[in-house]
Motif scaffolding. Structure first.
Motif, PDB file in Angstrom:
ATOM      1  N   SER A  54       0.847  -1.187   0.000  1.00  0.00           N
ATOM      2  CA  SER A  54       0.000   0.000   0.000  1.00  0.00           C
ATOM      3  C   SER A  54       0.881   1.234   0.000  1.00  0.00           C
ATOM      4  O   SER A  54       2.096   1.148   0.173  1.00  0.00           O
ATOM      5  CB  SER A  54      -0.931   0.015   1.219  1.00  0.00           C
ATOM      6  N   GLY A  55       0.255   2.413  -0.158  1.00  0.00           N
ATOM      7  CA  GLY A  55       1.021   3.640  -0.302  1.00  0.00           C
ATOM      8  C   GLY A  55       1.352   3.854  -1.764  1.00  0.00           C
ATOM      9  O   GLY A  55       0.632   3.419  -2.652  1.00  0.00           O
ATOM     10  N   SER A  56       2.483   4.527  -2.022  1.00  0.00           N
ATOM     11  CA  SER A  56       2.894   4.767  -3.410  1.00  0.00           C
ATOM     12  C   SER A  56       4.382   5.083  -3.430  1.00  0.00           C
ATOM     13  O   SER A  56       5.019   5.252  -2.388  1.00  0.00           O
ATOM     14  CB  SER A  56       2.095   5.927  -4.027  1.00  0.00           C
ATOM     15  N   GLY A  57       4.920   5.176  -4.631  1.00  0.00           N
ATOM     16  CA  GLY A  57       6.341   5.487  -4.743  1.00  0.00           C
ATOM     17  C   GLY A  57       6.779   5.640  -6.185  1.00  0.00           C
ATOM     18  O   GLY A  57       5.997   5.432  -7.126  1.00  0.00           O
ATOM     19  N   ASP A  58       8.031   6.016  -6.349  1.00  0.00           N
ATOM     20  CA  ASP A  58       8.670   6.097  -7.666  1.00  0.00           C
ATOM     21  C   ASP A  58       9.947   5.264  -7.619  1.00  0.00           C
ATOM     22  O   ASP A  58      10.693   5.313  -6.633  1.00  0.00           O
ATOM     23  CB  ASP A  58       9.039   7.536  -8.019  1.00  0.00           C
ATOM     24  N   ALA A  59      10.205   4.516  -8.687  1.00  0.00           N
ATOM     25  CA  ALA A  59      11.461   3.786  -8.830  1.00  0.00           C
ATOM     26  C   ALA A  59      12.341   4.549  -9.810  1.00  0.00           C
ATOM     27  O   ALA A  59      11.877   4.982 -10.868  1.00  0.00           O
ATOM     28  CB  ALA A  59      11.200   2.379  -9.339  1.00  0.00           C
ATOM     29  N   MET A  60      13.604   4.733  -9.448  1.00  0.00           N
ATOM     30  CA  MET A  60      14.564   5.388 -10.331  1.00  0.00           C
ATOM     31  C   MET A  60      15.554   4.339 -10.818  1.00  0.00           C
ATOM     32  O   MET A  60      16.265   3.726 -10.022  1.00  0.00           O
ATOM     33  CB  MET A  60      15.289   6.505  -9.574  1.00  0.00           C
ATOM     34  N   PHE A  61      15.599   4.132 -12.126  1.00  0.00           N
ATOM     35  CA  PHE A  61      16.523   3.191 -12.747  1.00  0.00           C
ATOM     36  C   PHE A  61      17.427   3.977 -13.686  1.00  0.00           C
ATOM     37  O   PHE A  61      16.998   4.365 -14.775  1.00  0.00           O
ATOM     38  CB  PHE A  61      15.775   2.112 -13.517  1.00  0.00           C
ATOM     39  N   GLY A  62      18.677   4.232 -13.258  1.00  0.00           N
ATOM     40  CA  GLY A  62      19.549   5.069 -14.064  1.00  0.00           C
ATOM     41  C   GLY A  62      18.946   6.449 -14.197  1.00  0.00           C
ATOM     42  O   GLY A  62      18.706   7.136 -13.214  1.00  0.00           O
ATOM     43  N   ASP A  63      18.631   6.844 -15.449  1.00  0.00           N
ATOM     44  CA  ASP A  63      18.066   8.168 -15.699  1.00  0.00           C
ATOM     45  C   ASP A  63      16.536   8.149 -15.748  1.00  0.00           C
ATOM     46  O   ASP A  63      15.911   9.199 -15.877  1.00  0.00           O
ATOM     47  CB  ASP A  63      18.590   8.717 -17.036  1.00  0.00           C
ATOM     48  N   GLY A  64      15.923   6.962 -15.648  1.00  0.00           N
ATOM     49  CA  GLY A  64      14.472   6.861 -15.791  1.00  0.00           C
ATOM     50  C   GLY A  64      13.748   6.790 -14.464  1.00  0.00           C
ATOM     51  O   GLY A  64      14.296   6.313 -13.463  1.00  0.00           O
ATOM     52  N   ILE A  65      12.512   7.278 -14.432  1.00  0.00           N
ATOM     53  CA  ILE A  65      11.671   7.240 -13.235  1.00  0.00           C
ATOM     54  C   ILE A  65      10.356   6.546 -13.588  1.00  0.00           C
ATOM     55  O   ILE A  65       9.712   6.884 -14.582  1.00  0.00           O
ATOM     56  CB  ILE A  65      11.381   8.656 -12.698  1.00  0.00           C
ATOM     57  N   VAL A  66       9.981   5.557 -12.778  1.00  0.00           N
ATOM     58  CA  VAL A  66       8.763   4.785 -13.021  1.00  0.00           C
ATOM     59  C   VAL A  66       7.887   4.834 -11.778  1.00  0.00           C
ATOM     60  O   VAL A  66       8.348   4.512 -10.686  1.00  0.00           O
ATOM     61  CB  VAL A  66       9.094   3.307 -13.342  1.00  0.00           C
ATOM     62  N   PRO A  67       6.608   5.241 -11.896  1.00  0.00           N
ATOM     63  CA  PRO A  67       5.716   5.234 -10.728  1.00  0.00           C
ATOM     64  C   PRO A  67       5.391   3.800 -10.304  1.00  0.00           C
ATOM     65  O   PRO A  67       5.285   2.903 -11.141  1.00  0.00           O
ATOM     66  CB  PRO A  67       4.464   5.954 -11.236  1.00  0.00           C
ATOM     67  N   ILE A  68       5.263   3.595  -8.995  1.00  0.00           N
ATOM     68  CA  ILE A  68       4.905   2.281  -8.452  1.00  0.00           C
ATOM     69  C   ILE A  68       3.541   2.418  -7.789  1.00  0.00           C
ATOM     70  O   ILE A  68       3.394   3.138  -6.807  1.00  0.00           O
ATOM     71  CB  ILE A  68       5.931   1.794  -7.411  1.00  0.00           C
ATOM     72  N   LEU A  69       2.561   1.730  -8.338  1.00  0.00           N
ATOM     73  CA  LEU A  69       1.206   1.764  -7.792  1.00  0.00           C
ATOM     74  C   LEU A  69       0.882   0.388  -7.229  1.00  0.00           C
ATOM     75  O   LEU A  69       0.797  -0.590  -7.972  1.00  0.00           O
ATOM     76  CB  LEU A  69       0.211   2.156  -8.889  1.00  0.00           C
ATOM     77  N   PRO A  70       0.723   0.287  -5.910  1.00  0.00           N
ATOM     78  CA  PRO A  70       0.507  -1.015  -5.278  1.00  0.00           C
ATOM     79  C   PRO A  70      -0.864  -1.595  -5.609  1.00  0.00           C
ATOM     80  O   PRO A  70      -1.781  -0.841  -5.987  1.00  0.00           O
ATOM     81  CB  PRO A  70       0.631  -0.703  -3.785  1.00  0.00           C
TER      82      PRO A  70
END
Length: 292
Positions: A54-70
């Protein structure tokens, strides 16, 4: 450009050799110490799984950012620069596994183990529900030293990876961070897996990927903070350690199996990477494994 640090767990500097094969803790317990932000870093020996319940977040992979939706699972292979930002109401788990304890069978060195992937879990589906339940049970098993703990942890990890591979392959709607750079890294790792025993030069891999040697090293350094040659050497070291630890073959036989014509050269290669000769490393790690 500021260098990306290498850690055991986030904020804990890498030692010469890891002293555990698996670790599990809550996302909130680790991220709350750092203002709910895990800055860009990497792990040389560990594969990680993050389960956001639950909650939320962003994953950073190198130069990219991906939202994480549980509910979702984030898998991060060895050597990839990564970081995270979490909401303060985040709930979930972080699982860290020594890379040599992951599967090495046919087809098990692709997908999740090659590039970072965010996999959505549909709890209404059997596979998604099973992954969520298995990770929750894994955390409970890790926290309680009961009979058969090690075997159960290994089984939970293996089944989780297999099901995540199935789920993520069905979802492959070209994830935003799977840029040309990520695709090149994935292809390079697959080629290294296929040819590492042949000790092919980096130029061979550049030709196979239809890029220049300079461009290949630039891609690898940007994504992983190392050279393509380092990736090949890391793969050789990974296989060397697995065979030293889990087989009874003499060092000379292991050297030959890994494509080293001269056992002495293998010993020098291993010493330069591990800081000690293969026989010394083997005895120490086997004793540690028995004690644990």
């Amino acid at each position: 450009m500021q260098s990306v640090p290498t850690y055991m767990l986030y904020g804990e500097n890498a030692r010469k050799e890891p002293d555990f094969w698996v670790h599990c803790e809550t996302i909130q317990s680790r991220s709350s110490r750092h203002g709910w932000e895990i800055r860009l870093h990497r792990h040389e020996s560990f594969f990680q799984i993050l389960y956001l319940e639950s909650g939320s977040g962003d994953a950073m992979f190198g130069d990219g950012i991906v939202p994480i939706l549980p509910p979702a699972v984030v898998s991060v292979p060895v050597g990839f620069n990564h970081g995270f930002r979490f909401s303060r109401d985040v709930r979930g788990l972080v699982l860290t596994v020594l890379n040599t304890h992951l599967g090495h069978g046919p087809g098990e060195r692709s997908g999740l183990l090659l590039v970072p992937i965010v996999t959505r879990l549909d709890i209404g589906q059997a596979d998604g529900a099973y992954v969520a339940q298995t990770l929750t049970r894994l955390a409970d098993e890790f926290d309680n030293r009961r009979l058969g703990r090690g075997n159960l942890l290994a089984a939970y990890i293996s089944s989780t990876l297999q099901l995540l591979t199935r789920i993520s392959s069905a979802q492959t709607a070209e994830q935003p961070f799977r840029s040309d750079k990520a695709s090149r890294i994935e292809a390079l790792r697959a080629l290294i897996q296929q040819h590492f025993r042949g000790h092919k030069p980096v130029a061979f891999y550049a030709r196979s990927l239809d890029v220049s040697l300079t461009h290949l090293n630039r891609i690898v350094r940007s994504a992983l903070g190392c050279t393509a040659h380092d990736l090949i050497a890391e793969k050789l070291m990974e296989e060397s350690k697995a065979q030293l630890l889990f087989s009874v073959a003499p060092v000379s036989e292991i050297a030959a199996h890994l494509g080293f014509a001269d056992p002495a050269y293998f010993s020098r290669f291993f010493l330069s990477r591990a800081g000690e000769p293969p026989r010394v490393w083997r005895l120490r790690e086997q004793a540690r494994l028995e004690n644990s």
